[in-house]
Design a protein around this motif. Structure first.
Motif, short mmCIF file in Angstrom:
data_model
loop_
_atom_site.label_atom_id
_atom_site.label_comp_id
_atom_site.label_asym_id
_atom_site.label_seq_id
_atom_site.Cartn_x
_atom_site.Cartn_y
_atom_site.Cartn_z
N ARG A 89 0.84 -1.20 0.00
CA ARG A 89 0.00 0.00 0.00
C ARG A 89 0.89 1.26 0.00
N ARG A 90 1.91 1.25 0.84
CA ARG A 90 2.82 2.39 0.89
C ARG A 90 3.62 2.50 -0.41
N THR A 91 3.99 1.37 -0.99
CA THR A 91 4.68 1.39 -2.28
C THR A 91 3.84 2.13 -3.31
N ALA A 92 2.57 1.78 -3.39
CA ALA A 92 1.67 2.42 -4.35
C ALA A 92 1.54 3.92 -4.07
N ALA A 93 1.45 4.29 -2.80
CA ALA A 93 1.32 5.70 -2.45
C ALA A 93 2.57 6.49 -2.82
N LEU A 94 3.74 5.90 -2.58
CA LEU A 94 5.00 6.58 -2.93
C LEU A 94 5.17 6.69 -4.44
N ARG A 114 7.39 1.71 -13.12
CA ARG A 114 6.50 0.87 -13.94
C ARG A 114 6.61 -0.59 -13.54
N LEU A 115 7.81 -1.05 -13.27
CA LEU A 115 8.00 -2.45 -12.87
C LEU A 115 7.32 -2.74 -11.53
N LEU A 116 7.47 -1.83 -10.58
CA LEU A 116 6.83 -2.04 -9.29
C LEU A 116 5.31 -2.07 -9.41
N LYS A 117 4.76 -1.24 -10.29
CA LYS A 117 3.31 -1.20 -10.47
C LYS A 117 2.77 -2.45 -11.15
N LEU A 118 3.63 -3.21 -11.80
CA LEU A 118 3.19 -4.45 -12.44
C LEU A 118 2.90 -5.55 -11.42
N ASP A 119 3.50 -5.47 -10.27
CA ASP A 119 3.27 -6.47 -9.24
C ASP A 119 1.83 -6.35 -8.75
N ARG A 121 0.42 -7.14 -6.07
CA ARG A 121 0.28 -6.69 -4.68
C ARG A 121 0.32 -5.17 -4.59
N VAL A 122 0.97 -4.53 -5.56
CA VAL A 122 1.02 -3.07 -5.61
C VAL A 122 -0.15 -2.55 -6.43
N SER A 123 -0.41 -3.16 -7.56
CA SER A 123 -1.42 -2.65 -8.48
C SER A 123 -2.81 -2.61 -7.86
N VAL A 124 -3.09 -3.47 -6.89
CA VAL A 124 -4.43 -3.41 -6.27
C VAL A 124 -4.61 -2.14 -5.44
N HIS A 125 -3.51 -1.44 -5.15
CA HIS A 125 -3.58 -0.21 -4.36
C HIS A 125 -3.42 1.04 -5.19
N THR A 126 -3.30 0.89 -6.50
CA THR A 126 -3.15 2.06 -7.36
C THR A 126 -4.51 2.50 -7.88
N ALA A 127 -4.65 3.81 -8.03
CA ALA A 127 -5.90 4.37 -8.58
C ALA A 127 -5.95 4.06 -10.07
N ARG A 128 -7.09 3.78 -10.53
CA ARG A 128 -7.24 3.45 -11.95
C ARG A 128 -7.92 4.53 -12.69
#
Length: 128
Positions: A89-94, A114-119, A121-128
């Protein structure tokens, strides 16, 4: 930046991390110089066994860097450390902070974002 300056900066970052001290403006500037150089990959290694604290340290450094474009790279470095600490969650926020900063102040977001957002576990916390 000389090799000795880089090592001194990495050492100062590790000390700030372990001793939980606030990074100075000088340390933030030195970190920015390492981020733009050939040794940037070593910055994540400073976090060894203290990844969550390193994420906070690099986030504070990004704040010190203010509106400079290099701050986006510091946010991505903080996100990398948060990812290593399994705080997705913090990864996505940062990562969102890095993108917002780059949009407001220019500069690029490092490709690692971009690579981190592909995971997943991170992508579920990113705004779409």
């Amino acid at each position: 930046m000389t090799h000795t300056d880089t090592l001194n900066t990495l050492s100062a970052l590790r000390t700030a991390l372990v001793e939980r001290t606030e990074p100075t403006a000088d340390l933030a500037e030195r970190t920015a110089t390492v981020l733009t150089g050939a040794h940037a990959r070593h910055l994540a290694g400073v976090a060894d066994r203290h990844e969550a604290r390193a994420a906070a340290l690099y986030e504070r450094i990004a704040t010190h860097l203010g509106p400079r474009p290099i701050a986006a790279a510091a946010y991505v470095l903080a996100a990398q450390c948060a990812f290593l600490a399994a705080d997705y969650r913090r990864t996505a926020a940062l990562l969102a902070d890095a993108e917002t900063h780059a949009a407001r102040h220019g500069g690029d977001v490092p490709p690692l974002a971009r690579l981190l957002k592909l995971d997943h576990r991170v992508s579920v916390h990113t705004a779409r």
